[in-house]
Design a protein around this motif. Structure first.
Motif, mmCIF file in Angstrom:
data_model
loop_
_atom_site.group_PDB
_atom_site.id
_atom_site.type_symbol
_atom_site.label_atom_id
_atom_site.label_comp_id
_atom_site.label_asym_id
_atom_site.label_seq_id
_atom_site.Cartn_x
_atom_site.Cartn_y
_atom_site.Cartn_z
ATOM 1 N N SER A 1 -8.610 -6.475 -1.882
ATOM 2 C CA SER A 1 -8.767 -5.409 -2.856
ATOM 3 C C SER A 1 -8.700 -6.013 -4.246
ATOM 4 O O SER A 1 -7.983 -6.994 -4.475
ATOM 5 N N THR B 1 0.831 -1.199 0.000
ATOM 6 C CA THR B 1 0.000 0.000 0.000
ATOM 7 C C THR B 1 0.865 1.247 0.000
ATOM 8 O O THR B 1 0.677 2.156 -0.788
ATOM 9 N N HIS C 1 -11.610 0.221 -9.123
ATOM 10 C CA HIS C 1 -10.796 -0.342 -8.043
ATOM 11 C C HIS C 1 -11.649 -0.364 -6.785
ATOM 12 O O HIS C 1 -12.326 0.618 -6.464
ATOM 13 N N THR C 2 -11.648 -1.485 -6.065
ATOM 14 C CA THR C 2 -12.481 -1.665 -4.888
ATOM 15 C C THR C 2 -11.648 -2.139 -3.708
ATOM 16 O O THR C 2 -10.828 -3.054 -3.850
ATOM 17 N N LEU C 3 -11.852 -1.508 -2.561
ATOM 18 C CA LEU C 3 -11.310 -1.978 -1.290
ATOM 19 C C LEU C 3 -12.457 -2.542 -0.470
ATOM 20 O O LEU C 3 -13.508 -1.899 -0.351
ATOM 21 N N LEU D 1 -8.552 -3.930 6.517
ATOM 22 C CA LEU D 1 -8.604 -4.224 5.091
ATOM 23 C C LEU D 1 -8.651 -5.727 4.883
ATOM 24 O O LEU D 1 -7.785 -6.465 5.349
#
Length: 349
Positions: free
Chosen positions: A196, A148, A211-213, A193
């Motif tokens: 992703s 990240t 983009h997805t978290l 988290l």
């Protein structure tokens, strides 16, 4: 899809709340109820296929309708919702369905599309090809570092010296709003988290990228944070951060409206062939009145509100099976896992 994060459609009062439809209180309104319904349906159909197309009908009073809008907006910006029941269902095999009279508008190479178009008649059907790739954005990636942080730093040097992927800033607006409302925290507090992914969705020659978290809140609620990305960003994340322990997931998605609700069939192509999952527009049960009301829902294979008692409201031409958990064994997240993980390719620092 590349322009709007979501589309909210509030159905005209002329369809389901006719006694409140009047020309007396709105000088700009000139349509008869019949014409208003016709235009409203055309507007709904114009947005079929957007991955977050929300339709809010008149099954509740106006205050209830507005509450459904607020709930759906909260979900989009990453605020957790309390009520949660399934909106994903297994579909039983299509190979026994007859195609004796396929629709002339469907391509010859896709029997399921032919069958669905025939079942829908003149109603529009949108078909998309989807590539979904899980990426290493949590700490402790394949190279032992924290991807990240490296990703944010790397992208901060792209474009005009600004980053459009600052993951720590995603949901900042919702966080600030929650704090201002006395929430005392924000969506980022007490969340972890989970995973992703990036997604390319193609219709004809046009593709959209996202983009997805996916996070879990302190009480176990599932929180999704989505954003639109460019093709360049998608290709770069695919090349640099694709999770080697997971397959690339390929799907074909068939999206349509039925009784003012959005439905999408996700047919898996890779790595599991021919599995079909139905994503339905949600309904939510009011805990105080036990009333069931339609609610807008994402059809992008992501977060969803409650679905309530939908047993009698599925399209009659679908053979719907049991409800599914969001991240259960039939989810793309579970299906993507490799039995044997190939060695990770070296990444530049």
């Amino acid at each position: 899809e590349g322009r709007y994060n979501a589309v909210f459609h509030l159905v005209t009062a002329a369809n389901g709340a006719e006694k409140f439809y009047t020309l007396a209180n709105n000088e700009a309104r000139s349509e008869t109820p019949e014409l208003a319904r016709e235009i409203d349906i055309k507007s709904q159909q114009a947005w079929i296929g957007h991955p977050r197309h929300y339709v809010f009908d008149n099954s509740t009073d106006f205050e209830g309708k507005m509450q459904r809008v607020v709930d759906s907006m909260a979900k989009i910006v990453g605020l957790p919702l309390v009520q949660r029941t399934p909106t994903k269902f297994i579909l039983r095999p299509f190979h026994d369905l007859s195609l004796d009279e396929p629709s002339s508008s469907a391509p010859k190479g896709d029997p399921l599309e032919q069958w669905l178009q025939t079942a829908l008649g003149e109603e529009p059907l949108m078909v998309f090809d989807v590539e979904k790739i899980y990426v290493l954005l949590n700490s402790g990636g394949a190279d032992g570092a924290a991807p990240t942080n490296k990703l944010v730093k790397r992208l901060s040097g792209m474009g005009e010296g600004k980053s459009d992927i600052d993951l720590t800033a995603m949901g900042a607006a919702a966080e600030a709003e929650a704090a201002a409302a006395g929430g005392g925290g924000g969506v980022a507090d007490d969340t972890t988290l989970e995973y992703s992914f990036i997604r390319r969705r193609t219709h004809g020659s046009n593709s959209g990228y996202g983009h997805t978290l996916v996070k879990k809140g302190a009480n176990g609620e599932r929180i999704e944070m989505k954003r639109i990305i460019s093709r360049r960003e998608y290709d770069w994340m695919k090349r640099m951060y694709a999770d080697p322990s997971r397959h690339i997931v390929l799907q074909r998605r068939y999206t349509f409206l039925w009784e003012q609700k959005t439905f999408s069939i996700h047919r898996y192509i890779q790595p599991k062939d021919e599995l079909c999952i139905l994503h339905c527009q949600a309904a939510q049960t009011d805990g105080e009145t036990d009333a069931v009301a339609a609610v807008g829902v994402s059809i992008d294979g992501g977060d969803a509100d409650g679905c309530g008692d939908m047993a009698m409201r599925f399209p009659p031409f679908l053979d719907v099976g049991e409800p599914l958990d969001e991240d259960g064994k039939y989810s793309a997240y579970s299906i993507s896992v490799r039995t044997h993980t190939p060695p990770a390719s070296p990444r530049p620092v």
